[in-house]
Enzyme design. Structure first.
Site, PDB file in Angstrom:
ATOM      1  N   TYR A 138       0.864  -1.178   0.000  1.00 33.85           N
ATOM      2  CA  TYR A 138       0.000   0.000   0.000  1.00 33.85           C
ATOM      3  C   TYR A 138       0.899   1.227   0.000  1.00 33.85           C
ATOM      4  O   TYR A 138       1.805   1.344   0.825  1.00 33.85           O
ATOM      5  CB  TYR A 138      -0.890  -0.022   1.250  1.00 33.85           C
ATOM      6  CG  TYR A 138      -1.791   1.183   1.382  1.00 33.85           C
ATOM      7  CD1 TYR A 138      -2.884   1.354   0.537  1.00 33.85           C
ATOM      8  CD2 TYR A 138      -1.555   2.158   2.354  1.00 33.85           C
ATOM      9  CE1 TYR A 138      -3.721   2.455   0.663  1.00 33.85           C
ATOM     10  CE2 TYR A 138      -2.392   3.255   2.494  1.00 33.85           C
ATOM     11  CZ  TYR A 138      -3.470   3.399   1.639  1.00 33.85           C
ATOM     12  OH  TYR A 138      -4.293   4.495   1.774  1.00 33.85           O
ATOM     13  N   ASP A 233       9.291   2.659  -0.373  1.00 38.60           N
ATOM     14  CA  ASP A 233       8.273   3.302   0.449  1.00 38.60           C
ATOM     15  C   ASP A 233       8.562   2.899   1.890  1.00 38.60           C
ATOM     16  O   ASP A 233       8.216   1.802   2.329  1.00 38.60           O
ATOM     17  CB  ASP A 233       6.883   2.836  -0.002  1.00 38.60           C
ATOM     18  CG  ASP A 233       5.782   3.439   0.849  1.00 38.60           C
ATOM     19  OD1 ASP A 233       6.089   3.959   1.947  1.00 38.60           O
ATOM     20  OD2 ASP A 233       4.617   3.374   0.439  1.00 38.60           O
ATOM     21  N   LYS A 261       4.900   8.954   9.004  1.00 35.14           N
ATOM     22  CA  LYS A 261       4.704   8.361  10.338  1.00 35.14           C
ATOM     23  C   LYS A 261       5.739   8.849  11.377  1.00 35.14           C
ATOM     24  O   LYS A 261       5.603   9.928  11.894  1.00 35.14           O
ATOM     25  CB  LYS A 261       4.668   6.844  10.224  1.00 35.14           C
ATOM     26  CG  LYS A 261       3.522   6.407   9.256  1.00 35.14           C
ATOM     27  CD  LYS A 261       2.957   5.070   9.566  1.00 35.14           C
ATOM     28  CE  LYS A 261       2.044   4.565   8.476  1.00 35.14           C
ATOM     29  NZ  LYS A 261       0.635   4.548   8.828  1.00 35.14           N
TER      30      LYS A 261
HETATM   31  N1  HOZ Z   1      -3.716   3.000   6.075  1.00 35.68           N
HETATM   32  C1  HOZ Z   1      -3.430   3.001   7.448  1.00 35.68           C
HETATM   33  C2  HOZ Z   1      -2.933   1.674   7.905  1.00 35.68           C
HETATM   34  N2  HOZ Z   1      -1.995   1.013   7.075  1.00 35.68           N
HETATM   35  C3  HOZ Z   1      -4.640   3.352   8.256  1.00 35.68           C
HETATM   36  C4  HOZ Z   1      -4.601   4.711   8.746  1.00 35.68           C
HETATM   37  C5  HOZ Z   1      -5.761   5.074   9.654  1.00 35.68           C
HETATM   38  O1  HOZ Z   1      -6.855   4.571   9.471  1.00 35.68           O
HETATM   39  O2  HOZ Z   1      -5.570   5.891  10.556  1.00 35.68           O
END
Ligand code: HOZ
Length: 424
Positions: A138, A233, A261
């Site tokens: 992702y 990434d 992050k």
């Molecule tokens: N895409 C995020 C986890 N891989 C989720 C982020 C969220 O919902 O805060």
């Protein structure tokens, strides 16, 4: 009317990011009131040991006093200027010092912004169009990446999002993770038009999946051979699996790296950086346009800088790894004793449990794990005060605030939970 009902009236699905809605675990999310150290507190007065850690950023634990102080200080001086600051230079210097392949870096506001900007840059640099990504990885929600993507898409079984022009997505090739032959084959077919390969060097969005020996090396060799840009990434792995991220751990240098992050210390942030030769194409040094009113925001820079200063201290990552190992080894032993077949994929302070007896090396094997059992485990743990990601396809994170007593308590909950779900 409950808060959840109110949320659903005004927010799509009641949330601002899909996985949070707990659809995959067929439930309703907790509303969080506050968090401190390894714990989060919901609005109903319940306390949980938190292994979501805001999906990765809270590596020091929640509301770390030094980070909070840095944010307060920055806020008292003004929250956004839309002009250069000392803080953004200092954070950029720290990133360049830490991440071996980054010579110049551009701050943005999220991981999605970082990856979409990196792709534009790779296309501009190479004059090519196509992008290779990997099934189950992702890279945020930009149009180019929402094909066989992990995280929320894996959670909800969405193969590709509607709303993306076919003319654009035809340039994205999604290949099986850890399959270097598939990459060779794709390059031998369309190598003259492949601008970039983007990969999570350790996948964290189909659960944690580690790169097989030779996979990242192979990507480096093939992209070099065909003149394509290799993008790591490291939004999750950057400053998470070590000071220099996955690239330092595996000693493979990408051309561009995306971060997010941890470098924001819990505030909204992203960054992309890499070789000077490529980064000098970014406006205003070059002509690849990318901008942002809040980019380099002083609060985010202050929180990130303070977080990295703490992470740089001698022995910090060792300590975090040791704590995570205690937990992971403990879970493995309990699962063995209880006769529950599961796999734990683990590196540094991130790990995933898959309920399957087969190794999980890619998206297909991740999808074969027993998600019904995961749901039972999720609620068994929740009942015992342990907060896990509400999806079988997300990573768990340990923070420096998780103490031995938290790990011991968690292991007790694992034992009881595995016993309980066996009996259902
Ligand atoms: N895409 C995020 C986890 N891989 C989720 C982020 C969220 O919902 O805060």
């Amino acid at each position: 009317m409950s808060l959840w009902e109110r949320a659903n009236r005004v927010l799509p699905g009641g949330v601002n990011s899909p996985v949070r809605a707990w659809k995959a675990v067929k439930g309703r999310p907790l509303f969080i009131r506050k968090a401190k150290g390894p714990k989060i507190y919901d609005i109903n007065g319940n306390t949980y040991i938190d292994y979501v850690c805001s999906w990765g950023p809270m590596i020091l634990g929640h509301a770390h006093p030094k980070v909070t102080k840095a944010i307060k200080r920055a806020a008292s001086l003004g929250t956004s200027f839309g002009a250069p600051t000392r803080l953004e230079v200092e954070l950029a210097e720290m990133i360049v010092e830490a991440v071996p392949s980054i010579e110049k870096v551009r701050m943005v506001n999220s991981g999605t912004e970082a990856t979409m900007s990196a792709i534009r840059l790779a296309r501009a640099y190479t004059g090519k169009n196509k992008v290779i990504k990997f099934d189950g990885c992702y890279h945020g929600h930009a149009d180019d990446f929402l094909v066989k993507a992990g995280s929320g898409l894996a959670t909800f079984g969405i193969a590709a999002s509607p709303g993306i022009p076919h003319d654009l997505v035809k340039h994205t090739l999604s290949l099986p993770y850890n399959d270097i032959e598939a990459v060779e084959e794709a390059f031998s077919r369309s190598g003259e038009d492949i601008a970039a390969v983007i990969v999570e060097p350790v996948a964290g969005n189909m659960g944690v999946v580690l790169p097989k020996e030779g996979f990242l090396e192979g990507l480096r060799e093939i992209t070099d051979k065909y003149g394509a840009v290799l993008i790591f990434d490291e939004v999750i792995t950057g400053f998470r699996i070590g000071w220099g991220g996955a690239q330092a751990h595996y000693n493979i240098m990408p051309d561009l790296t995306c971060l997010g992050k941890v470098i924001g210390g819990g505030l909204p942030v992203g960054a992309y950086g890499g070789k000077k030769e490529i980064m000098s194409l970014v406006a205003p040094e070059g002509s690849v346009y990318q901008a942002g009113t809040l980019s380099g925001n002083p609060l985010a820079m202050a929180a990130g800088l303070q977080t990295l200063r703490i992470l740089k201290e001698e022995g910090i990552y060792k300590k975090l790894e040791k704590r995570t190992e205690e937990l992971v080894d403990g879970i493995k032993a309990i699962a063995r004793d209880e006769g529950v077949p599961l796999q734990i994929n683990h590196i540094a302070s991130m790990f995933s449990i898959f309920f399957t007896d087969e190794p999980v090396n890619d998206y297909n094997s991740a999808l074969k794990s027993n998600t019904d059992l995961f749901i039972k485990y999720f609620y068994a743990m929740l009942k015992r005060g342990i907060y896990l990601a509400p999806s079988a396809f997300e990573a768990s994170f340990v923070s420096l605030a998780h103490r031995k007593k938290d790990i011991d308590y968690t292991l007790k909950a694992v034992k009881e939970s595995l016993k309980e779900i066996k009996e259902i």
